[in-house]
Design a protein around this motif. Structure first.
Motif, PDB file in Angstrom:
ATOM      1  N   THR A  44       8.415  54.819  56.935  1.00  0.00           N
ATOM      2  CA  THR A  44       7.255  54.006  56.584  1.00  0.00           C
ATOM      3  C   THR A  44       7.526  53.209  55.325  1.00  0.00           C
ATOM      4  OG1 THR A  44       5.805  55.682  57.560  1.00  0.00           O
ATOM      5  CG2 THR A  44       4.782  54.041  56.125  1.00  0.00           C
ATOM      6  N   ARG A  45       8.032  53.878  54.307  1.00  0.00           N
ATOM      7  CA  ARG A  45       8.393  53.164  53.077  1.00  0.00           C
ATOM      8  C   ARG A  45       9.470  52.119  53.350  1.00  0.00           C
ATOM      9  NH1 ARG A  45       9.196  58.291  50.278  1.00  0.00           N
ATOM     10  NH2 ARG A  45       7.349  58.886  49.098  1.00  0.00           N
ATOM     11  N   ARG A  46      10.480  52.538  54.091  1.00  0.00           N
ATOM     12  CA  ARG A  46      11.625  51.651  54.336  1.00  0.00           C
ATOM     13  C   ARG A  46      11.180  50.347  54.997  1.00  0.00           C
ATOM     14  NH1 ARG A  46      14.433  55.133  56.812  1.00  0.00           N
ATOM     15  NH2 ARG A  46      14.164  54.472  58.983  1.00  0.00           N
ATOM     16  N   GLU A  47      10.319  50.460  56.002  1.00  0.00           N
ATOM     17  CA  GLU A  47       9.883  49.258  56.703  1.00  0.00           C
ATOM     18  C   GLU A  47       8.870  48.459  55.886  1.00  0.00           C
ATOM     19  OE1 GLU A  47      11.518  48.236  59.361  1.00  0.00           O
ATOM     20  OE2 GLU A  47      12.686  50.038  58.912  1.00  0.00           O
ATOM     21  N   ARG A  48       7.997  49.160  55.176  1.00  0.00           N
ATOM     22  CA  ARG A  48       6.985  48.456  54.368  1.00  0.00           C
ATOM     23  C   ARG A  48       7.638  47.603  53.305  1.00  0.00           C
ATOM     24  NH1 ARG A  48       2.573  51.381  50.322  1.00  0.00           N
ATOM     25  NH2 ARG A  48       1.696  49.450  49.446  1.00  0.00           N
ATOM     26  N   TRP A  49       8.540  48.200  52.525  1.00  0.00           N
ATOM     27  CA  TRP A  49       9.136  47.445  51.420  1.00  0.00           C
ATOM     28  C   TRP A  49      10.274  46.553  51.893  1.00  0.00           C
ATOM     29  CZ3 TRP A  49       5.691  47.221  48.039  1.00  0.00           C
ATOM     30  CH2 TRP A  49       4.876  48.323  47.757  1.00  0.00           C
ATOM     31  N   GLY A  50      10.907  46.941  52.976  1.00  0.00           N
ATOM     32  CA  GLY A  50      11.900  46.043  53.553  1.00  0.00           C
ATOM     33  C   GLY A  50      11.265  44.740  53.970  1.00  0.00           C
ATOM     34  N   ALA A  51      10.063  44.819  54.565  1.00  0.00           N
ATOM     35  CA  ALA A  51       9.347  43.617  54.979  1.00  0.00           C
ATOM     36  C   ALA A  51       8.874  42.810  53.774  1.00  0.00           C
ATOM     37  CB  ALA A  51       8.160  44.000  55.860  1.00  0.00           C
ATOM     38  N   GLU A  52       8.336  43.501  52.754  1.00  0.00           N
ATOM     39  CA  GLU A  52       7.822  42.768  51.591  1.00  0.00           C
ATOM     40  C   GLU A  52       8.918  41.984  50.882  1.00  0.00           C
ATOM     41  OE1 GLU A  52       5.715  43.638  47.287  1.00  0.00           O
ATOM     42  OE2 GLU A  52       4.804  44.372  49.138  1.00  0.00           O
ATOM     43  N   PHE A  53      10.119  42.560  50.793  1.00  0.00           N
ATOM     44  CA  PHE A  53      11.206  41.879  50.099  1.00  0.00           C
ATOM     45  C   PHE A  53      12.044  41.007  51.031  1.00  0.00           C
ATOM     46  CE2 PHE A  53      10.499  45.531  47.173  1.00  0.00           C
ATOM     47  CZ  PHE A  53      10.156  44.795  46.041  1.00  0.00           C
ATOM     48  N   GLY A  54      11.630  40.909  52.292  1.00  0.00           N
ATOM     49  CA  GLY A  54      12.337  40.043  53.219  1.00  0.00           C
ATOM     50  C   GLY A  54      13.750  40.505  53.526  1.00  0.00           C
ATOM     51  N   ILE A  55      13.946  41.803  53.581  1.00  0.00           N
ATOM     52  CA  ILE A  55      15.277  42.369  53.817  1.00  0.00           C
ATOM     53  C   ILE A  55      15.539  42.419  55.321  1.00  0.00           C
ATOM     54  CG2 ILE A  55      16.714  44.425  53.536  1.00  0.00           C
ATOM     55  CD1 ILE A  55      14.972  45.098  51.060  1.00  0.00           C
ATOM     56  N   PRO A  56      16.672  41.912  55.771  1.00  0.00           N
ATOM     57  CA  PRO A  56      16.989  41.974  57.208  1.00  0.00           C
ATOM     58  C   PRO A  56      16.998  43.426  57.696  1.00  0.00           C
ATOM     59  CG  PRO A  56      18.524  40.532  56.048  1.00  0.00           C
ATOM     60  CD  PRO A  56      17.718  41.227  54.992  1.00  0.00           C
ATOM     61  N   HIS A  57      16.607  43.623  58.952  1.00  0.00           N
ATOM     62  CA  HIS A  57      16.557  44.979  59.503  1.00  0.00           C
ATOM     63  C   HIS A  57      17.913  45.668  59.424  1.00  0.00           C
ATOM     64  CE1 HIS A  57      12.432  45.220  61.035  1.00  0.00           C
ATOM     65  NE2 HIS A  57      12.534  43.921  61.283  1.00  0.00           N
ATOM     66  N   ALA A  58      18.986  44.893  59.540  1.00  0.00           N
ATOM     67  CA  ALA A  58      20.325  45.480  59.496  1.00  0.00           C
ATOM     68  C   ALA A  58      20.673  46.023  58.117  1.00  0.00           C
ATOM     69  CB  ALA A  58      21.366  44.447  59.910  1.00  0.00           C
ATOM     70  N   ALA A  59      19.941  45.600  57.101  1.00  0.00           N
ATOM     71  CA  ALA A  59      20.211  46.050  55.730  1.00  0.00           C
ATOM     72  C   ALA A  59      19.157  47.030  55.239  1.00  0.00           C
ATOM     73  CB  ALA A  59      20.298  44.852  54.791  1.00  0.00           C
ATOM     74  N   ARG A  60      18.428  47.638  56.168  1.00  0.00           N
ATOM     75  CA  ARG A  60      17.463  48.680  55.834  1.00  0.00           C
ATOM     76  C   ARG A  60      18.061  50.014  56.273  1.00  0.00           C
ATOM     77  NH1 ARG A  60      11.808  45.867  58.087  1.00  0.00           N
ATOM     78  NH2 ARG A  60      12.173  43.794  57.139  1.00  0.00           N
ATOM     79  N   TYR A  61      18.511  50.798  55.298  1.00  0.00           N
ATOM     80  CA  TYR A  61      19.282  52.003  55.599  1.00  0.00           C
ATOM     81  C   TYR A  61      18.473  53.260  55.332  1.00  0.00           C
ATOM     82  CZ  TYR A  61      22.949  48.476  55.109  1.00  0.00           C
ATOM     83  OH  TYR A  61      23.711  47.349  55.225  1.00  0.00           O
ATOM     84  N   ALA A  62      18.653  54.255  56.201  1.00  0.00           N
ATOM     85  CA  ALA A  62      17.969  55.533  56.040  1.00  0.00           C
ATOM     86  C   ALA A  62      18.710  56.450  55.080  1.00  0.00           C
ATOM     87  CB  ALA A  62      17.802  56.217  57.387  1.00  0.00           C
ATOM     88  N   SER A  63      20.008  56.244  54.914  1.00  0.00           N
ATOM     89  CA  SER A  63      20.821  57.129  54.093  1.00  0.00           C
ATOM     90  C   SER A  63      21.824  56.328  53.275  1.00  0.00           C
ATOM     91  CB  SER A  63      21.567  58.129  54.979  1.00  0.00           C
ATOM     92  OG  SER A  63      22.536  58.842  54.237  1.00  0.00           O
ATOM     93  N   LEU A  64      22.163  56.869  52.124  1.00  0.00           N
ATOM     94  CA  LEU A  64      23.154  56.220  51.271  1.00  0.00           C
ATOM     95  C   LEU A  64      24.522  56.188  51.940  1.00  0.00           C
ATOM     96  CD1 LEU A  64      23.039  54.925  48.467  1.00  0.00           C
ATOM     97  CD2 LEU A  64      23.777  57.101  47.492  1.00  0.00           C
ATOM     98  N   THR A  65      24.761  57.113  52.853  1.00  0.00           N
ATOM     99  CA  THR A  65      26.045  57.118  53.563  1.00  0.00           C
ATOM    100  C   THR A  65      26.185  55.915  54.481  1.00  0.00           C
ATOM    101  OG1 THR A  65      25.119  58.497  55.323  1.00  0.00           O
ATOM    102  CG2 THR A  65      26.179  59.639  53.489  1.00  0.00           C
ATOM    103  N   ASP A  66      25.065  55.272  54.831  1.00  0.00           N
ATOM    104  CA  ASP A  66      25.109  54.097  55.705  1.00  0.00           C
ATOM    105  C   ASP A  66      25.349  52.807  54.933  1.00  0.00           C
ATOM    106  OD1 ASP A  66      24.449  55.773  57.861  1.00  0.00           O
ATOM    107  OD2 ASP A  66      22.301  55.527  57.482  1.00  0.00           O
TER     108      ASP A  66
END
Length: 435
Positions: A44-66
């Motif tokens: 939820t956080r990842r998608e909410r703030w990813g959208a607000e900052f205009g971050i491409p879906h491919a650059a929204r990562y669930a883990s630091l290992t990604d």
């Protein structure tokens, strides 16, 4: 040498309140900073703030290992993970080639500090710590006056922090930092590493040499619970309507601390209506617990005495449960003094006179920022980080890691001194950390 005038591309690691706040600098200064990736396990956080900052879906990562190494999606990182994750995440980011702005505290003990120091040295990357109060106008003005010699050479520095009852009960009783066992941070580290960092920065012609400390927990304990208090404000408390710490009053009627109270441990709650908020506080929301029976273990008062290598004496006092928050400062030098309170936005500079007209003169300095969180230091901190990443000169407030070590060492030494009831030489910890 300046690297580039293009905006610094940064990845937000940990999309909590502080990380989002720092990242929003990209929205007010898009020519300086761009948030181009996010690492956040909560979807939820990842998608909410990813959208607000205009971050491409491919650059929204669930883990630091990604997250790929620096250069592909970003060259800098804003690391605002939880306290216990700072060293683990920062060392990984540094090794991957990122310049890192790391939320305080940078480490939770001296051994972790050593690990972080070695990671920074090995990587050769920039590491700055979010000691935002260095950038508050109140403190930068004091620093400039001291550097200019307006009060002569510093002899002593007295500081105090008064944590308001609503802040204390929210964060350090009901909240994540109420248990040092769970958060890994003492009250002195979680709340007051700002203050001890300021002490070492304002009088940093010499390093702190030894420290003593005492403190206790005596306010939010079961023995102080008033007659009629229950375990939760809205389920079994007969005095909730007149209690200063009522969760209903503080978080619903006064709308205090909204960004924390409705954010659960593992997810961000959706927008709640009044009935849902009350039900949340009545049942499983940690902020609905009785303050006297919340199981907190952190201190609610502490004093720290410091001797610097050049003879300067420092004292710091933490007091909690005050009606309003306050940080005070008083530096005495060989030719004058500087004093004031951050929240009042005024510094008083007094200088000893040598003529017969008066015994001293006095100047009142308005620092103009009184209502902003951290005295208005948040944005200047991020702006300074961007400048350093670009290869431009850092400000006098610079929180680069090598200049931020002593404040953390002072916290760790003070806690050891309190626990062992003795003066602790910082050299004891410097041997451990190699600082």
């Amino acid at each position: 040498m300046t690297r580039s005038s293009a905006p610094v591309r940064a990845v937000l690691v940990g999309a909590g309140h502080r990380g989002v706040l720092y990242s929003r600098y990209a929205q007010v200064a898009p020519d300086q900073l761009a948030i181009t990736a996010i690492v956040e396990p909560d979807p939820t956080r990842r998608e909410r703030w990813g959208a607000e900052f205009g971050i491409p879906h491919a650059a929204r990562y669930a883990s630091l290992t990604d997250l790929p190494d620096a250069g592909e999606v970003a060259e800098a990182a804003i690391d605002a993970t939880m306290d216990q994750d700072h060293v683990r995440t920062a060392t990984r980011l540094l090794a991957a080639g990122y310049d890192v702005l790391l939320e305080k505290p940078s480490a939770q003990n001296a051994q972790e500090l050593m690990t972080l120091a070695e990671a920074q040295r090995t990587s050769g990357r920039i590491l700055m710590i979010c000691h935002v109060l260095r950038y508050a106008t109140f403190y930068t003005e004091a620093k400039h006056r001291i550097l200019a010699g307006e009060i002569g050479e510093p002899l002593s520095i007295e500081m105090a922090e008064h944590v308001s009852y609503d802040h204390m009960s929210m964060a350090y009783v009901r909240g994540r930092w109420g248990s040092s066992e769970q958060s890994g941070s003492s009250m002195l580290l979680a709340k007051c590493c700002h203050d001890l960092d300021l002490m070492t920065w304002l009088c940093n012609s010499a390093a702190p040499a030894r420290v003593a400390s005492s403190g206790s927990r005596g306010m939010f304990i079961p023995e102080r619970a008033p007659q009629g208090a229950g375990t939760r404000c809205l389920s079994d408390c007969s005095i909730e309507a007149t209690c200063s710490y009522s969760a209903r009053r503080l978080y619903v009627e006064l709308n205090g601390w909204q960004e924390y109270v409705w954010e659960q441990e593992e997810h961000v709650s959706p927008e709640l209506d009044l009935d849902q908020k009350l039900e949340s506080l009545r049942t499983d929301n940690r902020y609905g617990r009785c303050v006297w029976r919340a199981g907190n273990d952190v201190l609610d008062r502490q004093s720290v005495s410091v001797e610097f290598a050049d003879g300067v004496l420092g004292s710091f006092a933490l007091a909690t449960n005050t009606p309003a928050p306050s940080r005070t400062l008083h530096v005495v030098g060989t030719a004058g003094e500087i004093s004031g309170a951050l929240e009042e936005g005024t510094l008083r500079v007094r200088r000893i006179r040598t003529d017969a007209a008066a015994s001293f003169d006095e100047e009142m300095i308005k620092t103009s920022v009184t209502g902003d969180m951290h005295g208005g230091g948040d944005r200047p901190l991020v702006a300074d980080f961007v400048r350093v990443v670009r290869g431009e000169p850092a400000s006098v407030s610079s929180t680069q890691f090598a200049d931020s070590v002593n404040g953390h060492l002072l916290v760790f030494a003070a806690e050891l001194a309190r626990q062992e009831h003795r003066w602790v030489e910082l050299a004891e910890l410097q041997t451990v950390t190699g600082a």
